[in-house]
Design a protein around this motif. Structure first.
Motif, PDB file in Angstrom:
ATOM      1  N   ARG A   6      24.873  -7.825  37.930  1.00  0.00           N
ATOM      2  CA  ARG A   6      25.227  -7.822  36.676  1.00  0.00           C
ATOM      3  C   ARG A   6      24.057  -8.745  36.008  1.00  0.00           C
ATOM      4  N   PHE A   7      23.647  -8.506  34.871  1.00  0.00           N
ATOM      5  CA  PHE A   7      22.650  -9.200  34.152  1.00  0.00           C
ATOM      6  C   PHE A   7      23.079  -9.448  32.665  1.00  0.00           C
ATOM      7  N   ASP A   8      22.810 -10.744  32.168  1.00  0.00           N
ATOM      8  CA  ASP A   8      23.019 -11.020  30.934  1.00  0.00           C
ATOM      9  C   ASP A   8      22.126 -10.432  30.027  1.00  0.00           C
ATOM     10  N   SER A   9      22.419 -10.927  28.805  1.00  0.00           N
ATOM     11  CA  SER A   9      21.648 -10.131  27.602  1.00  0.00           C
ATOM     12  C   SER A   9      20.208 -10.648  27.823  1.00  0.00           C
ATOM     13  N   ARG A  10      19.908 -11.619  28.504  1.00  0.00           N
ATOM     14  CA  ARG A  10      18.394 -12.160  28.489  1.00  0.00           C
ATOM     15  C   ARG A  10      17.778 -11.468  29.583  1.00  0.00           C
TER      16      ARG A  10
ATOM     17  N   TYR B 156      18.878 -12.003  32.919  1.00  0.00           N
ATOM     18  CA  TYR B 156      19.055 -12.835  34.196  1.00  0.00           C
ATOM     19  C   TYR B 156      20.310 -12.467  34.732  1.00  0.00           C
ATOM     20  N   TYR B 157      20.095 -12.382  36.129  1.00  0.00           N
ATOM     21  CA  TYR B 157      21.315 -12.241  37.100  1.00  0.00           C
ATOM     22  C   TYR B 157      22.442 -13.072  36.731  1.00  0.00           C
ATOM     23  N   SER B 158      23.647 -12.388  36.583  1.00  0.00           N
ATOM     24  CA  SER B 158      24.675 -13.247  36.157  1.00  0.00           C
ATOM     25  C   SER B 158      26.033 -12.943  37.121  1.00  0.00           C
ATOM     26  N   GLY B 159      25.559 -12.518  38.324  1.00  0.00           N
ATOM     27  CA  GLY B 159      27.002 -12.122  39.132  1.00  0.00           C
ATOM     28  C   GLY B 159      26.966 -10.699  39.630  1.00  0.00           C
TER      29      GLY B 159
END
Length: 121
Positions: free
Chosen positions: A99-103, A105-108
């Motif tokens: 999962r990646f955030d809006s920027r 970056y890996y977020s889980g």
């Protein structure tokens, strides 16, 4: 909301075969590595196989030569072909995607709900 949908588990005799499927959205699938994990009764979850967006694969030693991971980029689906199944392959099998955030970056991780594979005579 279910992001990864697995199918294909079941009961099979030793030496038999099964093919697991994991379908998801293009947003999750595209350009991301995908993985199959499993959790056997009384054991921790372990990596079974993974595949990069470019098709490079990695396998646990215990399944090398018997399992094959593949992906269909047109169907946003990853597969796990399991041959020569053994009783010790009995586990709940899970699909995973990063999962990646809006920027960016890996977020889980996203995880599927799991599909039961039972190898028994």
């Amino acid at each position: 909301q279910v992001q990864l949908v697995e199918s294909g588990g079941g009961l099979v005799q030793p030496g038999g075969s099964l093919r697991l499927s994991c379908s998801t959205s293009r947003r999750i699938f595209s350009n991301n590595a995908m993985g199959w994990y499993r959790r056997a009764p009384g054991k921790e979850r372990e990596l079974v196989a993974s595949i990069t967006s470019g098709g490079s694969t990695n396998y646990a030693d215990s399944v090398k030569g018997r399992f094959t991971i593949s992906r269909d980029n047109n169907k946003n689906t990853v597969y796990l072909q399991m041959n020569s199944l053994k009783p010790e392959d009995t586990a709940v099998y899970y699909c995973k995607a990063p999962r990646f955030d809006s920027r960016g970056y890996y977020s889980g991780d996203y995880w599927g709900q799991g599909t039961q594979v039972t190898v028994s005579s």
